[in-house]
Design a protein around this motif. Structure first.
Motif, PDB file in Angstrom:
ATOM      1  N   SER A 261     -54.612  23.886   3.824  1.00 30.09           N
ATOM      2  CA  SER A 261     -53.551  23.035   4.351  1.00 30.09           C
ATOM      3  C   SER A 261     -54.108  22.088   5.412  1.00 30.09           C
ATOM      4  CB  SER A 261     -52.437  23.896   4.965  1.00 30.09           C
ATOM      5  OG  SER A 261     -52.924  24.633   6.063  1.00 30.09           O
ATOM      6  N   ASN A 262     -53.239  21.201   5.947  1.00 30.53           N
ATOM      7  CA  ASN A 262     -53.621  20.213   6.968  1.00 30.53           C
ATOM      8  C   ASN A 262     -54.683  19.235   6.467  1.00 30.53           C
ATOM      9  OD1 ASN A 262     -52.000  21.220   9.220  1.00 30.53           O
ATOM     10  ND2 ASN A 262     -53.369  22.987   9.169  1.00 30.53           N
TER      11      ASN A 262
ATOM     12  N   GLU B 253     -54.579  16.182   5.411  1.00 25.18           N
ATOM     13  CA  GLU B 253     -54.515  14.776   5.803  1.00 25.18           C
ATOM     14  C   GLU B 253     -55.181  14.514   7.149  1.00 25.18           C
ATOM     15  OE1 GLU B 253     -50.400  16.482   6.890  1.00 25.18           O
ATOM     16  OE2 GLU B 253     -51.966  16.788   5.412  1.00 25.18           O
ATOM     17  N   LYS B 254     -55.511  15.571   7.876  1.00 24.57           N
ATOM     18  CA  LYS B 254     -56.156  15.422   9.180  1.00 24.57           C
ATOM     19  C   LYS B 254     -57.677  15.388   9.069  1.00 24.57           C
ATOM     20  CE  LYS B 254     -52.378  17.915  11.457  1.00 24.57           C
ATOM     21  NZ  LYS B 254     -52.016  19.101  12.274  1.00 24.57           N
TER      22      LYS B 254
ATOM     23  N   THR C 265     -47.576  20.245   5.507  1.00 24.44           N
ATOM     24  CA  THR C 265     -48.709  19.331   5.444  1.00 24.44           C
ATOM     25  C   THR C 265     -49.217  19.306   4.014  1.00 24.44           C
ATOM     26  OG1 THR C 265     -50.369  21.038   5.892  1.00 24.44           O
ATOM     27  CG2 THR C 265     -49.379  19.952   7.808  1.00 24.44           C
ATOM     28  N   GLU C 266     -50.074  18.338   3.715  1.00 25.20           N
ATOM     29  CA  GLU C 266     -50.664  18.286   2.385  1.00 25.20           C
ATOM     30  C   GLU C 266     -51.663  19.426   2.216  1.00 25.20           C
ATOM     31  OE1 GLU C 266     -52.329  14.443   1.725  1.00 25.20           O
ATOM     32  OE2 GLU C 266     -50.374  13.441   1.679  1.00 25.20           O
TER      33      GLU C 266
ATOM     34  N   THR D 230     -46.498  17.386   0.590  1.00 26.68           N
ATOM     35  CA  THR D 230     -45.652  18.198   1.454  1.00 26.68           C
ATOM     36  C   THR D 230     -44.332  18.534   0.762  1.00 26.68           C
ATOM     37  OG1 THR D 230     -44.581  16.264   2.434  1.00 26.68           O
ATOM     38  CG2 THR D 230     -46.622  17.034   3.475  1.00 26.68           C
TER      39      THR D 230
END
Length: 391
Positions: free
Chosen positions: A66-67, A69-70, A232-233, A244
């Protein structure tokens, strides 16, 4: 006199003996320093940044994260390729922008060798070409490449380029792979020794390797039903992306509003009035380069939402906008036919029988939508050749 010479000779022998002993003692220390500085590499000189390295390793280990896109997506792809086991590249790799990232292993239906989607959000022509170059340069060329071809790959406008692309890697590709003149200067490998032999960097790497990581943020693994419940993506281990919960829950009206808006702004397609011959020639060189290295290409044109495509069509009919965009697909179909490359899809969703229900917004077709016109690699390799007819 002879006594003085003898004494000098004995001194030199003792000096050499001491030097040899020192070298024998220092050798393991220097080796340890070089090894730690190269493998721990807390600043990412050799192995890439720590966070992205952990993500690449997790993907290679078959974990979904997860997360996403960060994260620095481009560096993760580089590290993924770098850390692939020697002699075992994915049998099939997908290249393109976020518009191809909904192609997962089930949609790709690849044969033996597995599948990895190396698409990137916002990928431009430099991203696409240099990513394949990474695989080939490192001796890990995939057997098959599903090339998601976005129309802006042929646009001469600066708008078609993404600031996140690795311009230096692209220049290396042009210079080393295609023999084109570029601004690329090969780095001096001797300069790296300054870091490898730096005691201060060694001390910092020792401290980094032995730190307490209990309070630091790391890639978060998600499994089972939790995969579909993230805010999150999620990056799947096959490289595809799960959007998401919020995006996947857009209503029909919300998707249509987005489609009309995105059709009106026409991402990266403004000032694209015609197909530039130099862009077409570069694309042809890229395909030839891949084929010379044993790559089998399959072209995929991911469609736009019917409303987005309609808005652009109206702008083209009324104001002669987006002429370059509407010239891309006919040219690609002719090129694919002449070069015996299978081509699936169309920028026009209506020509494929797709509706608004097959889209997340104006630009991104669902994986289930792609599966309606792409038969999967096993079917492609079973004997379908040439340009596939529109369904």
């Amino acid at each position: 006199m002879w006594k003085a010479i003898k004494q000098a000779g004995l001194f030199m022998l003792r000096y050499l003996e001491a030097a040899v002993k020192l070298a024998l003692l220092a050798g393991p220390v220097l080796f340890l320093m070089v090894y730690v500085n190269y493998t721990v590499d807390r600043s990412g000189y050799f192995q890439g940044d720590q966070f992205e390295r952990e993500v690449a390793e997790a993907l290679l280990a078959g974990q979904d994260l997860s997360n996403y896109e960060k994260m620095d997506e481009r560096q993760i792809v580089r590290l993924y390729v770098q850390n692939l086991p020697e002699g075992s590249p994915p049998g099939t790799v997908a290249l393109g922008s976020s518009r191809i990232l909904q192609m997962d292993r089930s949609v790709a239906d690849a044969d033996a060798g597995g599948f990895f989607n190396a698409g990137m959000i916002g990928a431009d022509v430099r991203d696409v070409m240099s990513t394949l170059y990474l695989f080939i340069r490192d001796g890990k060329a995939p057997k098959n490449v599903i090339l998601g071809i976005d129309p802006w790959l042929f646009s001469p406008s600066p708008e078609a380029l993404d600031l996140r692309a690795d311009a230096e890697l692209y220049e290396e590709f042009l210079s080393e792979a295609l023999g084109r003149e570029s601004g690329y200067d090969a780095p001096d490998p001797v300069e790296a020794w300054d870091v490898l032999l730096d005691p201060a960097y060694f001390q910092g790497n020792i401290a980094w390797a032995s730190r307490d990581t209990g309070g630091e943020e790391h890639p978060v693994t998600v499994e089972g039903a939790a995969l579909w419940q993230q805010d999150t993506e999620v990056k799947r281990s096959d490289g595809s992306v799960v959007y998401t919960q919020e995006m996947r829950a857009y209503t029909h009206d919300e998707v249509e509003l987005l489609a009309v808006e995105q059709g009106g702004t026409a991402l990266r397609l403004n000032d694209f009035d015609a197909l530039p011959p130099d862009k077409l020639a570069l694309f042809d060189e890229f395909i030839r380069y891949g084929r010379q290295n044993g790559v089998n290409f399959v072209f995929v044109l991911v469609p736009y939402h019917p409303l987005a495509y309609y808005v652009m069509s109206q702008a083209q009919a009324e104001r002669q906008c987006y002429s370059g965009f509407f010239a891309v697909e006919p040219w690609l179909r002719e090129y694919a036919a002449q070069n015996h490359i299978p081509l699936y899809g169309s920028y026009d969703a209506g020509a494929l029988g797709l509706t608004g229900e097959d889209f997340y917004d104006g630009l991104h077709c669902k994986g289930s939508g792609i599966a309606k016109f792409f038969p999967g690699m096993r079917a492609v390799l079973a004997g379908q050749s040439g340009t596939a007819e529109l369904q």
